[in-house]
Design a protein around this motif. Structure first.
Motif, short mmCIF file in Angstrom:
data_model
loop_
_atom_site.label_atom_id
_atom_site.label_comp_id
_atom_site.label_asym_id
_atom_site.label_seq_id
_atom_site.Cartn_x
_atom_site.Cartn_y
_atom_site.Cartn_z
N GLN A 1 0.84 -1.21 0.00
CA GLN A 1 0.00 0.00 0.00
C GLN A 1 0.87 1.25 0.00
O GLN A 1 0.54 2.25 -0.65
N ILE A 2 1.97 1.19 0.73
CA ILE A 2 2.87 2.35 0.80
C ILE A 2 3.50 2.61 -0.57
O ILE A 2 3.51 3.75 -1.06
N LYS A 3 3.97 1.55 -1.21
CA LYS A 3 4.58 1.69 -2.54
C LYS A 3 3.58 2.17 -3.57
O LYS A 3 3.87 3.04 -4.40
N MET A 4 2.37 1.60 -3.53
CA MET A 4 1.32 2.01 -4.47
C MET A 4 0.94 3.47 -4.27
O MET A 4 0.76 4.22 -5.23
N SER A 5 0.80 3.87 -3.02
CA SER A 5 0.38 5.25 -2.73
C SER A 5 1.41 6.26 -3.22
O SER A 5 1.06 7.31 -3.75
N LEU A 6 2.67 5.94 -3.05
CA LEU A 6 3.71 6.92 -3.34
C LEU A 6 4.17 6.90 -4.79
O LEU A 6 4.53 7.93 -5.35
N THR A 7 4.15 5.71 -5.38
CA THR A 7 4.72 5.60 -6.73
C THR A 7 3.74 5.02 -7.75
O THR A 7 4.04 5.03 -8.94
N GLY A 8 2.63 4.46 -7.28
CA GLY A 8 1.71 3.81 -8.21
C GLY A 8 2.18 2.45 -8.65
O GLY A 8 1.57 1.82 -9.53
N TYR A 9 3.24 1.96 -8.03
CA TYR A 9 3.82 0.69 -8.45
C TYR A 9 4.18 -0.12 -7.21
O TYR A 9 5.04 0.30 -6.40
N ALA B 1 5.83 -2.75 -6.64
CA ALA B 1 7.15 -3.35 -6.47
C ALA B 1 8.24 -2.29 -6.60
O ALA B 1 9.39 -2.60 -6.94
N ALA B 2 7.88 -1.06 -6.30
CA ALA B 2 8.84 0.05 -6.43
C ALA B 2 10.05 -0.17 -5.53
O ALA B 2 9.94 -0.72 -4.43
N LYS B 3 11.19 0.26 -6.02
CA LYS B 3 12.43 0.14 -5.25
C LYS B 3 12.52 1.25 -4.20
O LYS B 3 11.85 2.28 -4.30
N LYS B 4 13.38 1.03 -3.24
CA LYS B 4 13.55 1.96 -2.11
C LYS B 4 13.90 3.38 -2.56
O LYS B 4 13.34 4.36 -2.06
N ALA B 5 14.79 3.47 -3.55
CA ALA B 5 15.24 4.79 -4.01
C ALA B 5 14.07 5.58 -4.61
O ALA B 5 13.98 6.80 -4.45
N GLN B 6 13.18 4.86 -5.29
CA GLN B 6 12.02 5.50 -5.92
C GLN B 6 11.05 6.03 -4.84
O GLN B 6 10.52 7.14 -4.96
N ILE B 7 10.87 5.22 -3.81
CA ILE B 7 10.02 5.64 -2.68
C ILE B 7 10.60 6.91 -2.05
O ILE B 7 9.89 7.90 -1.82
#
Lengths: 178, 178
Positions: B107-115, B117-123
């Motif tokens: 949920q955190i990755k989706m909320s922030l990046t829309g993805y 499986a987003a990587k840490k750097a992208q978050i």
């Protein structure tokens, strides 16, 4: 010496206070369980647990606290909340300035029955025998708490006073990345 | 509305306080980490964490606390002590009477990046962007805490006020045997 054994849990947390002066004898001074409201959110139940444990510590006035080491082989999701509850147990012990000793399930079984794969009923029977009780202590969570307290009394009096004391012996704790 | 995100840990516990009035905007009011003594026994470190968190809560005066849901896929043994630390976080929130919301890593990755499986750097980059910071907040644990606070602000303002509120939604909690 008064040893308080604790079997951490969020729904039911067992406790058992024993008095022991040598390996030869131990008696149960008090035992029972702390229950939290089933339908309440976890943070609320953790606070209920905290408040009840503070009371248990104040009434029992233990010199040592003994808890089982956690293993998450069975149910990892259940294990998370048990570990959260265990954190509360350790916090209260530290706030009361009582040293904490911890033992693996195997050490508890070996200490009480001489057999590392002993069944629950056998452990409970030996708790009854060691404490000179007429019947097995109930509920199970209180019996489990008494079992870890008895284990502590055995191993403590065998001269391993420091061996099982809660220390930063988990290597991964040195990894400051978590 | 002031949301305090927390990234629980025994060695380092990240926190991040944001102020948000709508989905459109959020700003960082404060962020940082709480550290505990590496060589100290776990009960002592849990008390250090407790004392520091009480101070953080008193200074931050949050209206909502947001924490990540724990999963033990990577390292179960490390997970135990993180869960013990998380128990302390939830206890302090409850003692301060602040509602706790929890979100999965997905949920955190989706909320922030829309993805999911987003990587840490992208978050971390999106944390920077959302909060209008010139550089990524450091250390990582503080950035993680800000990420869960931002997630909370997004989902809270989307009208799901109750959906993620910490409730007894873990079915196994109904099993009073642990």
């Amino acid at each position: 010496m008064k040893i308080l054994g604790i079997d951490p849990g969020i729904g039911i947390c067992g406790f058992g206070l024993i008095e022991t002066n040598s390996r030869a004898g131990a008696k149960a001074l008090d035992y029972g369980v702390v229950r939290t409201t089933v339908d309440a959110p976890i943070p609320s139940r953790l606070k209920e647990l905290y408040d009840s444990l503070v009371q248990v510590f104040d009434e029992c006035k233990p010199e040592i606290v003994a808890v089982e080491k956690l293993f998450f082989s069975k149910n990892i999701t259940t294990g998370i909340v048990v570990a959260e509850a265990r954190g509360i147990v350790l916090l209260v012990a530290e706030q009361k300035n009582i040293p904490v000793y911890e033992y693996t399930p195997n050490q508890i079984k070996m200490s009480l029955t001489g057999y590392g794969a002993a069944k629950k009923a056998q452990i409970e029977e030996m708790v009854r025998v060691h404490l000179g009780l007429e019947t097995k202590p109930k509920p199970d969570d209180a019996a489990d708490a008494l079992a870890v307290a008895i284990t502590c009394s055995f191993l403590y009096h065998l001269g391993n006073k420091e061996k099982y004391k809660f220390a930063n012996n988990r290597k991964e704790d040195d990894d400051s990345s978590y």
